[in-house]
Design a protein around this motif. Structure first.
Motif, short mmCIF file in Angstrom:
data_model
loop_
_atom_site.label_atom_id
_atom_site.label_comp_id
_atom_site.label_asym_id
_atom_site.label_seq_id
_atom_site.Cartn_x
_atom_site.Cartn_y
_atom_site.Cartn_z
N ALA A 1 0.86 -1.19 0.00
CA ALA A 1 0.00 0.00 0.00
C ALA A 1 0.89 1.24 0.00
CB ALA A 1 -0.91 -0.01 1.23
N SER B 1 -6.40 -1.16 -6.32
CA SER B 1 -6.69 -2.02 -5.16
C SER B 1 -5.46 -2.08 -4.27
CB SER B 1 -7.05 -3.44 -5.64
OG SER B 1 -8.20 -3.36 -6.46
N ASN B 2 -5.71 -2.20 -2.95
CA ASN B 2 -4.66 -2.10 -1.95
C ASN B 2 -3.99 -0.73 -2.01
OD1 ASN B 2 -3.16 -2.97 0.29
ND2 ASN B 2 -1.46 -3.68 -1.02
N ARG C 1 -4.08 4.42 2.33
CA ARG C 1 -5.31 5.02 2.89
C ARG C 1 -5.01 6.29 3.69
NH1 ARG C 1 -7.67 0.04 6.13
NH2 ARG C 1 -9.19 1.62 6.73
N SER D 1 -9.98 4.58 1.53
CA SER D 1 -10.24 3.13 1.59
C SER D 1 -9.14 2.44 0.75
CB SER D 1 -11.61 2.82 0.98
OG SER D 1 -11.52 2.84 -0.45
N SER D 2 -9.22 1.13 0.68
CA SER D 2 -8.17 0.41 -0.07
C SER D 2 -8.44 0.37 -1.57
CB SER D 2 -8.07 -1.04 0.46
OG SER D 2 -7.66 -1.01 1.80
#
Ligand code: EPZ
Length: 421
Positions: free
Chosen positions: A161, A183-184, A187, A210-211
């Motif tokens: 991330a 995605s991932n 955050r 969010s992820s």
């Protein structure tokens, strides 16, 4: 070269408004490239990293003017897509310009950002994502040449991330044909602030914080006015100073929701904390207690950038604390300097065991990096006697008024020429 002379042992008290977030203003300055017009940004701290970003924008042909903490960028006249090595070396996070320059110009030429004091800082995730969007990426001999006539939206899954990779993809995706799904995604609150800026400029982007972040590209962007969020790491540093020196401080302008892991640590260490949506009050005991192991992690975990100042405060706790640094491989360099002040810290790879001592003693210490330097200031404020902290060029990258703010809180700290004692 300058240095801080600090007389430790003075309790801190008073109220401070926390500066704007360095790690928010840097990607947002890069994002101004995308609008092709005027962006007005408020609450920009006076930092050398911000100066470096302004120099890059001007090199690219943008018009930038600064009035205190307000920066106005006109990116209409932008006419270049290269960031010279001298500017890249000034600030390795200049890599955040890659996505925006490539998206706007169809080409981007940077020098590889290389590593820094914290260890190798790879950008493989940034480059893999841009390649998947259709960019040709050529990284030879320390330079990085990217080009792509038409970026394509893509489904991108980040193996880590990464904050910077998430930001670069968001900026490139605003110029891509179709939809990009990250995605991932990281955050961090600074990612949310970047999304706020982009949406205010007309971008179709959602999910930051969010992820999963979704960007529908090629929306016409327009003039935008934006206020940068408060810097949660500066806030954590100030709380650590109060925790080290004792006393009672109030921080204003900072979102308590961004501070939860740091506040939890100081509650466990014996501090009394009261919070409001944008205000934090902390009353600190004469001596902190050691706390359960602290593992750094991507947001909303304990922030790696807060590890050095919090470790410095806990070096004077009654009890032992353990830090596990999961993000960067070389982020305990401040420990060696703290040993010069009498700390009892053992570092094994990514683990630091901090056996609290009753009192640190002032000493001459040198900042190893940005947050490590801040940690030394925290320790010096809590130590007995005088300290001299050199290497302020690191600290000035991220703290715009450290000595002024700490003086207002009752600390004895002044900036002098390094040769002065
Ligand atoms: C941002 O750096 C911050 N900098 C850092 O703050 C912060 O420590 C870091 O995020 C983590 O929160 C800015 O926002 C300007 P990452 P960034 O990509 O984006 C690995 C400070 O003190 N990685 O989230 O560079 C990387 O090596 C600075 O203000 C890859 O392997 O961090 C690291 O181990 C220091 N490949 C981890 O991911 C990649 O392509 C997280 O890095 C990218 C990253």
């Amino acid at each position: 070269m300058s240095a801080f002379l600090i007389e430790g042992g003075k309790k801190l008290s008073g109220s401070i408004a926390v500066q704007g977030a360095k790690n928010s203003v840097l990607p947002i300055l890069a994002a101004t490239i995308l609008t092709g017009g005027i962006s007005v940004i408020h609450n920009c701290p006076q930092l050398t990293d911000v100066d470096a970003s302004i120099a890059i924008l001007r090199h690219l042909g943008c018009e930038v003017c600064r009035d205190g903490e307000d920066i106005t960028v006109d990116s209409a006249p932008m006419n270049r897509y290269d960031v010279p090595d001298r500017l890249m070396r000034e600030m390795r996070s200049s890599v955040v310009f890659l996505g925006a320059v490539l998206g706007r110009m169809g080409c981007a030429e940077l020098s590889m950002p290389g590593g820094c004091e914290l260890g190798p800082r790879p950008i493989d995730l940034h480059l893999a994502a841009l390649k998947s969007m259709g960019a040709d990426v050529d990284g030879q001999g320390g330079s990085l040449n990217c080009c792509c006539q038409a970026l394509q939206g893509q489904e991108i899954v980040l193996s880590i991330a990464s904050v910077g990779a998430t930001e670069n993809i968001m900026l490139a995706a605003c110029c891509a044909e179709g939809t990009t799904v990250i995605s991932n995604a990281a955050r961090e609150p600074e990612i949310v602030d970047l999304q706020r800026f982009l949406r205010a400029a007309g971008a179709d982007i959602a999910g930051a914080g969010s992820s999963t972040v979704v960007i529908r590209g090629r929306r016409p962007l327009h003039e935008v006015e934006h206020t940068i969020i408060a810097d949660r790491i500066v806030a954590a540093t100030y709380l650590s100073a109060a925790a080290a020196a004792g006393g009672e401080v109030e921080l204003t302008g900072v979102d308590r929701c961004c501070m939860l892991p740091v506040l939890e640590v100081y509650r466990m260490a014996g501090c009394e904390i009261h919070t409001w949506p944008d205000r934090i009050e902390m009353c600190c005991p004469h001596q902190l207690k050691g706390v359960r192991p602290i593992r750094t992690a991507p947001y909303p975990g304990f922030p790696t950038d807060a590890q050095p100042p919090v470790l410095a405060a806990l070096a004077m706790a009654d009890g032992t604390s353990v830090f596990v640094e999961t993000i960067f491989e070389n982020r305990f360099r401040h420990a060696g300097e703290l040993l010069r002040m009498g700390a009892d810290i053992r570092v094994e790879g990514r683990v630091a065991v901090v056996c609290g001592v009753e009192q640190l003693l002032g000493a001459a210490v040198h900042s190893p990096d940005l947050r490590g330097g801040a940690a030394l200031v925290v320790a010096a404020l809590g130590a007995e006697g005088s300290s001299k902290v050199t290497g302020l060029s690191h600290i000035d990258r991220g703290y715009s008024r450290l000595e002024q703010d700490f003086t207002r809180l009752g600390a004895k700290i002044r900036r002098v020429n390094e040769k002065q004692s």
